[in-house]
Design a protein around this motif. Structure first.
Motif, short mmCIF file in Angstrom:
data_model
loop_
_atom_site.label_atom_id
_atom_site.label_comp_id
_atom_site.label_asym_id
_atom_site.label_seq_id
_atom_site.Cartn_x
_atom_site.Cartn_y
_atom_site.Cartn_z
N ALA A 172 50.23 25.21 78.87
CA ALA A 172 49.97 26.64 79.04
C ALA A 172 49.91 26.94 80.53
N TYR A 197 48.76 32.68 84.69
CA TYR A 197 49.27 32.81 86.06
C TYR A 197 48.92 34.15 86.69
N GLN A 203 47.47 38.04 82.77
CA GLN A 203 47.37 36.90 81.88
C GLN A 203 45.97 36.30 81.90
N GLU A 251 49.71 32.90 71.81
CA GLU A 251 50.78 33.83 71.42
C GLU A 251 50.22 35.24 71.22
N ASP A 289 49.57 36.83 74.52
CA ASP A 289 50.78 36.92 75.36
C ASP A 289 50.62 36.12 76.65
N VAL A 290 50.06 34.92 76.50
CA VAL A 290 49.94 33.98 77.62
C VAL A 290 51.01 32.90 77.45
N PRO A 291 51.81 32.60 78.49
CA PRO A 291 52.91 31.64 78.35
C PRO A 291 52.42 30.25 77.92
N PHE A 292 53.10 29.68 76.94
CA PHE A 292 52.75 28.33 76.48
C PHE A 292 53.98 27.70 75.84
N MET A 293 53.95 26.38 75.76
CA MET A 293 54.96 25.61 75.04
C MET A 293 54.30 24.37 74.48
N GLN A 351 63.44 26.60 68.55
CA GLN A 351 64.35 27.30 69.44
C GLN A 351 65.67 26.54 69.55
#
Length: 415
Positions: A256, A259, A263, A317, A320-324, A337
């Protein structure tokens, strides 16, 4: 087995471009595969013993290892002994109408073969003569050999890893320098082809590993050494933080990146710590977080221990915080994906059977490409074909093969 007449016509933005590829191992072949993927006719010139990279990794058959298979698709292979005059003469015939010659031996070795830029330009003044090698030719390292590990070390990567981890220096566990410099070579070659369209002249293009990777790494880490006198000892603090790593959860890990100010506010609100943004200057602004990055990331690490990976992915999710996900080499094969975009391709290789490969990531609307126009060739698979196209008679081809001036793969039996 698919016959040569079954090979689909080349498509893509480089269809019609002819490339003679004298590169081996990874940096050069990775670059020439990118060019082949865009539609160019890439003829891989190998010594009779073949490219060393053919031997890397597990394989069903000798000289057809996985690293080779994933760096040499869409090419033709001709095996020539360039130390014999007849083999060298065949290569020079290939150069007469070529658009690009790629090599990754040291320029001094090319000159000893009689293939310096000046000699090749005599044969074909329009050719782009592209060398991917270790070092710029106007410095004291010019004649040195170079490998990915050495270039990583010389451009500070193991030092930076040790500084960030508090551990021992290590190389990045992928051929990072080979692939980055290879892509830089693709850019340089395409720019030279564009310039030739305007001027009618070819060019010599040197793509050195050391200088290319130094620019790549120091773009982040030159830091205060950019200024004179220096403002600090260099290094990008956020990237060097020992807490910059996948976050451990109750049952695994998640990647995560909280940033921007928005966020951070959304994330802290979602975990019941919204007041930190207003009460603690270490969290309240980008500058405050940057100056206290180890503390900030350390706090994040403690927070992430409170939930499972699945719980965090749902929360991130929603906020709306970037994660993978933190994939391993098996789980990435099932990434939704990559499945949806058709990234992995199941294919039948004429000699290797069922294989998994990866499609060209880039897509062109008006110049579409075929990822698997040709499978990675067996050593000398196209020797007879290419020599015949150069005007050699069947008897001359047989004589060259018998004399060891060229080598050819045996025909596959029709199933």
């Amino acid at each position: 087995m698919r016959s040569e007449t079954d090979i689909p016509p080349a498509t893509g933005p480089l269809a019609g471009v002819k490339v003679i590829d004298m590169t081996s191992v990874l940096m050069g072949p990775f670059a020439s595969q990118a060019i082949a993927d865009m539609g160019a006719d890439v003829i891989k010139v190998e010594a009779p013993k073949g490219d060393l990279v053919r031997q890397i990794g597990p394989a069903r058959h000798d000289a057809m290892g996985p690293v080779y298979l994933n760096a040499n698709r869409n090419k033709r292979s001709i095996a020539l002994d360039l130390k014999q005059p007849e083999g060298l003469a065949a290569l020079k015939r290939l150069l007469t109408d070529a658009d690009v010659l790629m090599y990754n031996v040291r320029p001094q070795a090319m000159a000893r073969l009689g293939l310096s830029y000046e000699a090749v330009a005599e044969i074909n003044p329009r050719i782009v003569y592209a060398g991917l090698f270790g070092f710029g030719q106007d410095g004291p390292y010019a004649a040195r050999p170079a490998y990915d590990d050495l270039i990583q070390g010389a451009t500070t990567l193991p030092h930076l890893i040790a500084k960030a981890s508090g551990g021992i220096p290590r190389y990045v566990p992928t051929a990072m320098a080979d692939r980055i410099v290879g892509l830089t070579g693709v850019n340089a070659i395409l720019a030279s082809l564009l310039a030739r369209e305007r001027t009618g002249r070819g060019d010599r293009v040197d793509i050195p590993m050391f200088e290319t990777m130094a620019a790549f790494v120091l773009g982040d880490h030159l830091g205060g050494l950019t200024y004179e006198p220096p403002l600090d000892g260099g290094g990008y603090a956020r990237q060097l933080s020992p807490e910059r790593r996948p976050y451990q959860t109750r049952d695994g890990y998640v990647c995560a990146l909280v940033y921007t100010d928005k966020q951070w506010r959304d994330f802290l609100g979602a975990v019941g710590r919204a007041a930190l943004m207003d009460e603690d200057p270490r969290f309240g602004s980008y500058g405050g977080r940057s100056r206290n990055i180890d503390y900030v990331y350390g706090e994040l690490a403690r927070i992430f221990l409170e939930k499972t990976t699945a719980e965090w992915m749902a929360l991130l999710e929603q906020a709306d915080v970037p994660f993978m996900p933190m994939h391993d080499l098996l789980s990435i094969l099932d990434d939704p994906q990559l499945k949806a975009t058709g990234f992995f391709i199941d294919a039948e290789h004429p000699s290797e059977g069922h294989i998994r490969t990866m499609r060209v990531p880039v897509r062109w609307q008006n110049n579409p490409v075929s990822t698997l126009r040709r499978h990675a060739p067996r050593l000398g698979e196209h020797t007879r074909e290419v020599l015949t196209q150069l005007g050699y008679t069947p008897a001359e081809v047989v004589a060259m093969l018998a004399a060891g001036q060229a080598a050819a793969a045996p025909d596959l039996k029709q199933e």
